[in-house]
Design a protein around this motif. Structure first.
Motif, short mmCIF file in Angstrom:
data_model
loop_
_atom_site.label_atom_id
_atom_site.label_comp_id
_atom_site.label_asym_id
_atom_site.label_seq_id
_atom_site.Cartn_x
_atom_site.Cartn_y
_atom_site.Cartn_z
N LEU A 44 5.37 7.99 -0.91
CA LEU A 44 4.32 7.32 -1.68
C LEU A 44 3.92 6.01 -1.04
CD1 LEU A 44 5.40 8.00 -5.37
CD2 LEU A 44 3.39 8.87 -4.19
N ARG A 46 3.79 5.51 2.14
CA ARG A 46 2.88 5.92 3.22
C ARG A 46 1.52 6.31 2.64
NH1 ARG A 46 5.38 10.18 4.64
NH2 ARG A 46 6.94 9.07 5.86
N ALA A 47 1.54 7.03 1.52
CA ALA A 47 0.28 7.45 0.89
C ALA A 47 -0.53 6.25 0.40
CB ALA A 47 0.56 8.41 -0.26
N LYS A 48 0.14 5.24 -0.13
CA LYS A 48 -0.57 4.04 -0.59
C LYS A 48 -1.24 3.32 0.57
CE LYS A 48 1.44 1.36 -3.60
NZ LYS A 48 2.48 0.54 -4.29
N GLN A 50 -2.27 4.69 3.36
CA GLN A 50 -3.40 5.51 3.80
C GLN A 50 -4.55 5.43 2.80
OE1 GLN A 50 -2.11 9.48 4.69
NE2 GLN A 50 -0.86 8.84 6.43
N THR A 51 -4.23 5.32 1.53
CA THR A 51 -5.29 5.17 0.53
C THR A 51 -6.03 3.85 0.72
OG1 THR A 51 -4.05 6.51 -1.07
CG2 THR A 51 -5.75 5.03 -1.95
N GLY A 71 -1.57 13.28 7.49
CA GLY A 71 -1.21 13.33 6.09
C GLY A 71 -2.41 13.28 5.18
N LEU A 72 -2.32 12.46 4.16
CA LEU A 72 -3.32 12.41 3.10
C LEU A 72 -4.71 12.10 3.63
CD1 LEU A 72 -3.76 12.48 0.00
CD2 LEU A 72 -3.29 10.04 -0.01
N GLU A 111 -2.70 17.65 -1.25
CA GLU A 111 -1.79 16.64 -0.70
C GLU A 111 -0.97 15.99 -1.80
OE1 GLU A 111 -0.98 15.68 2.46
OE2 GLU A 111 -2.04 17.53 2.97
N LEU A 112 -1.60 15.68 -2.92
CA LEU A 112 -0.86 15.07 -4.03
C LEU A 112 0.15 16.04 -4.64
CD1 LEU A 112 -3.59 12.98 -5.88
CD2 LEU A 112 -1.90 12.21 -4.22
N LEU A 115 3.22 15.68 -2.71
CA LEU A 115 3.95 14.46 -3.11
C LEU A 115 4.62 14.64 -4.46
CD1 LEU A 115 1.36 11.71 -2.06
CD2 LEU A 115 3.50 12.30 -0.92
#
Length: 221
Positions: A44, A46-48, A50-51, A71-72, A111-112, A115
């Motif tokens: 998460l 990493r996802a944050k 990228q967001t 990824g995302l 993708e979510l 996660l």
């Protein structure tokens, strides 16, 4: 009068075999939960990041460079580019926007969902561990009362160690459940906020790409 070891190890060693099994099960569940929490915290994080990059790129009108961001972000950008190449020249701007947004949302959900994998384990442990521990406690108390009846001694020195061993199972159940519930609520909340932020950015990107397509079509006429 026998000396009873009321330390953590002593309570475990002196417990009934069934209570020991409950304790071991709860400890294993706790270890699994912490492994999931650490893995999801890294994913998460990493996802944050990228967001944030995705939002910045959309806000600045920049191209989505995904070469160094697997990824995302890469999945959403790739879905947008594939969908942009497949279009009907007579398609309206609104239809193009809806099609692009739908493709990116599908990629985002996929993708979510990755996660979100294993998070239900946290919810299961959080809801069931106290009851599993309570089962161990009830079993231990029944076993303790049976031993007391056989010894014909109801003094506190005899009763207390058996009750302590039984209650220790409930304590372990709570130790396993509380972090699992807190982690589940925190991680699902983070996923929900990421989904909202990505949905807003995807809507803006789809609108921008639809406008650019109209401009290109007019320039080509």
């Amino acid at each position: 009068m026998p000396n009873h070891d009321l330390s953590v190890i002593g309570l475990f060693v002196a417990a009934d075999p069934v209570v020991k099994g409950v304790m071991i099960l709860l400890v294993l569940a706790s270890v699994i939960c912490w492994a999931i929490v650490l893995d999801k915290a890294v994913a998460l994080g990493r996802a944050k990041r990228q967001t944030q990059r995705f939002e910045a790129a959309v806000a600045e009108g920049a191209d989505l460079d995904t070469a160094d961001a697997p990824g995302l972000l890469a999945t959403i950008a790739a879905a947008a580019r594939r969908e942009a190449l497949d279009h009907d020249p007579g398609e309206s701007r609104a239809a193009t926007r809806d099609r692009l947004e739908r493709a990116m949302r599908v990629a985002m959900v996929e993708e979510l969902r990755r996660l979100d994998a294993h998070l239900p384990v946290l919810a299961t442990v959080g809801s069931s561990a106290p009851f599993v521990g309570l089962f161990g406690t009830v079993w231990g108390i029944v076993h303790s009362f049976t031993a007391i009846a056989q010894s014909n001694d109801t003094s506190l020195a005899v009763v207390a160690p058996g009750i302590a061993e039984a209650l220790f199972a409930t304590a372990i159940g709570l130790v396993a459940a509380i972090p699992a519930v807190v982690a589940y609520n925190t991680l699902t909340g983070t996923l929900g906020r990421l989904s909202q932020r990505l949905s807003v950015a995807i809507g803006r990107l789809a609108g921008r790409m639809a406008r650019e397509r109209v401009v290109h079509l007019k320039a080509a006429e």
